[in-house]
Write an enzyme that holds these catalytic residues in place. Sequence first.
Site, PDB file in Angstrom:
ATOM      1  N   LYS A   8      68.122  42.414  50.697  1.00 31.72           N
ATOM      2  CA  LYS A   8      68.330  43.831  51.014  1.00 31.72           C
ATOM      3  C   LYS A   8      68.362  44.652  49.720  1.00 31.72           C
ATOM      4  CE  LYS A   8      70.999  43.529  55.297  1.00 31.72           C
ATOM      5  NZ  LYS A   8      70.026  44.223  56.168  1.00 31.72           N
ATOM      6  N   ASP A  15      66.088  38.295  56.866  1.00 33.40           N
ATOM      7  CA  ASP A  15      67.085  39.353  57.096  1.00 33.40           C
ATOM      8  C   ASP A  15      67.316  39.580  58.595  1.00 33.40           C
ATOM      9  OD1 ASP A  15      68.934  41.246  56.438  1.00 33.40           O
ATOM     10  OD2 ASP A  15      67.483  42.817  55.939  1.00 33.40           O
ATOM     11  N   ARG A  42      70.151  37.248  64.944  1.00 29.77           N
ATOM     12  CA  ARG A  42      69.615  36.734  66.210  1.00 29.77           C
ATOM     13  C   ARG A  42      69.441  35.217  66.177  1.00 29.77           C
ATOM     14  NH1 ARG A  42      64.469  40.521  65.576  1.00 29.77           N
ATOM     15  NH2 ARG A  42      66.071  41.639  64.424  1.00 29.77           N
TER      16      ARG A  42
HETATM   17  N1  BES Z   1      73.022  43.006  59.535  1.00 31.28           N
HETATM   18  C1  BES Z   1      71.800  43.675  59.686  1.00 31.28           C
HETATM   19  C2  BES Z   1      71.875  44.887  60.613  1.00 31.28           C
HETATM   20  C3  BES Z   1      72.726  46.042  60.152  1.00 31.28           C
HETATM   21  C4  BES Z   1      72.149  47.123  59.511  1.00 31.28           C
HETATM   22  C5  BES Z   1      74.091  46.059  60.395  1.00 31.28           C
HETATM   23  C6  BES Z   1      72.921  48.190  59.111  1.00 31.28           C
HETATM   24  C7  BES Z   1      74.861  47.135  59.998  1.00 31.28           C
HETATM   25  C8  BES Z   1      74.276  48.211  59.356  1.00 31.28           C
HETATM   26  C9  BES Z   1      70.742  42.723  60.275  1.00 31.28           C
HETATM   27  O1  BES Z   1      70.898  41.392  59.995  1.00 31.28           O
HETATM   28  C10 BES Z   1      69.431  43.141  59.709  1.00 31.28           C
HETATM   29  O2  BES Z   1      69.253  43.000  58.543  1.00 31.28           O
HETATM   30  N2  BES Z   1      68.566  43.689  60.563  1.00 31.28           N
HETATM   31  C11 BES Z   1      67.310  44.166  60.160  1.00 31.28           C
HETATM   32  C12 BES Z   1      66.290  43.584  61.099  1.00 31.28           C
HETATM   33  C13 BES Z   1      64.920  43.714  60.637  1.00 31.28           C
HETATM   34  C14 BES Z   1      64.632  42.716  59.516  1.00 31.28           C
HETATM   35  C15 BES Z   1      64.024  43.459  61.808  1.00 31.28           C
HETATM   36  C16 BES Z   1      67.318  45.699  60.259  1.00 31.28           C
HETATM   37  O3  BES Z   1      67.927  46.225  61.200  1.00 31.28           O
HETATM   38  O4  BES Z   1      66.759  46.338  59.396  1.00 31.28           O
HETATM   39 ZN    ZN Z   2      72.894  40.823  59.650  1.00 29.43          ZN
HETATM   40 ZN    ZN Z   3      70.023  40.858  58.112  1.00 31.26          ZN
END
Ligand code: BES
Ligand code: ZN
Ligand code: ZN
Length: 468
Positions: free
Chosen positions: A242, A312, A316
């Site tokens: 990230k 990331d 899931r």
């Molecule tokens: N933990 C994150 C989602 C998240 C984002 C939680 C902001 C709290 C605040 C999750 O694991 C993630 O990284 N999701 C990605 C998915 C993408 C790679 C399809 C996202 O939402 O950008």
């Molecule tokens: Zn996450």
């Molecule tokens: Zn993530």
Amino acid sequence: MDLKTSESPQFDTKIIFVTKNEKPALTDFQADTGEITLRYENGLTKIFCGIGEKNSCTLQTIRNTAAKGIQKVFDLKREQVSVLAFNKSNEPVDGSNLALIEGIILGSYRFSKYKSEKPHEIKKIEIAGEQLNTTEIRRTEIICKSVLYTRDLVNSNASEITPQYLANEALELGNSDNIKVTVLDEKEMDKKQLNLINAVGSGSSTPPRLIIMEYIGDKNNNSKTAIIGKGITFDSGGQNLKPTGHIETMRSDMAGAATVLGVMKALVELKPSINVTGVIGAAHNAIGTNAFFPGDVYKSYCGKTVEICSTDAEGRLVLADAISYSVRNFKPDTIIDFATLTGGVVVALGEMVAGLFSNNDKLADKLFKTGEKCGEQIWKLPLYKEYCDSLKSDIADLRNLSKFKKGTASSITAAAFLREFVEGTPWAHIDIAGTAFNEGTQRGEIPQYATGFGVRLFLEYMLSSENI
Ligand code: BES
Ligand code: ZN
Ligand code: ZN
């Protein structure tokens, strides 16, 4: 903080709720919703809290205003306060006093673990009124204190709240009657083929855990509800690291797990005659030489293979194995999962409302209505076939990212991925990425940072006697 009830108020500082209809003659005070004014009279401090028109006042109005009222007591640095409860004749809505107590407890939360100077503390809170239902008040108090416990877990350092830390919290609950706690470590998970959880946790020096808490309040009944939580103790994104601006709050990625722990803690204390199985998939999604690779394929616990398109999209993966494990080993009648799953849900619904996804309309409807009642609002998004089709992989059974254009429908496709693992069980997924962590400022009963979203929603859903 000590919360007691009494017939008449005895402390010098008082919180008094007023509707526009019954407003005392006070200049510069209209009793608008959330409006607060102070009056000093004969050595008393009166904190008047406006709750607007009586017939448009809701439980949420009272909850939110009570939180603002108690925050005034903090500002004034008073150590004891009497809160004037509603009576049958002036109660705006059914359950007003419980909403009042929720606002008082939730609004009193301060996270001071890392402050050298401890903030002001209110030592005694007295709820003053006639014929208060002490059993219901006690129940509300237990539930709200579990919310505060959930908040503490989410706010604490990621370096402290490791998968094993979450497991230890569960094991501690396991010392009570009516609950059986089992923790699977990475070796046991390897034997059982819980490969997705292990893959996500492989890059970390704090290894993953599957945490199972079986609360049995009704031995003669085999029916049970499973509550499943995403427990990513820190989400760095893994190899798909990230960027700055998105990584700083990622200790909150175990908020779903903290919700499950808060719920189980409340159940152990409330001892209701129901059965609930809490399951947490806990892992630290780290970047490192042992971290799992984008492009690799893993076989999940239920046998479906998954192509890792992004490390990331790890929540899931962990949830898929946790859900399959629950379905295969506990056969729950209903599954409800809580997860900070996607940034997309924050784009769609903001920080005030969580995403709801379900394969069962009756379940979704009941959850929605519970959310409206308890002030933890959720809104349903669709799971049409096209979303599922977008998860087909060329090299494996499923991709962990959809084939759609980057960033489109990401919350829905994440939910569609989870549905692949429920095997027909009535299921609801609640995406709390926006609601679990408040990056803005305090909003009454919602503090800055961890909110504890989901604990009251789930418990109200399980315990509400009326058929809403
Ligand atoms: N933990 C994150 C989602 C998240 C984002 C939680 C902001 C709290 C605040 C999750 O694991 C993630 O990284 N999701 C990605 C998915 C993408 C790679 C399809 C996202 O939402 O950008
Ligand atoms: Zn996450
Ligand atoms: Zn993530």
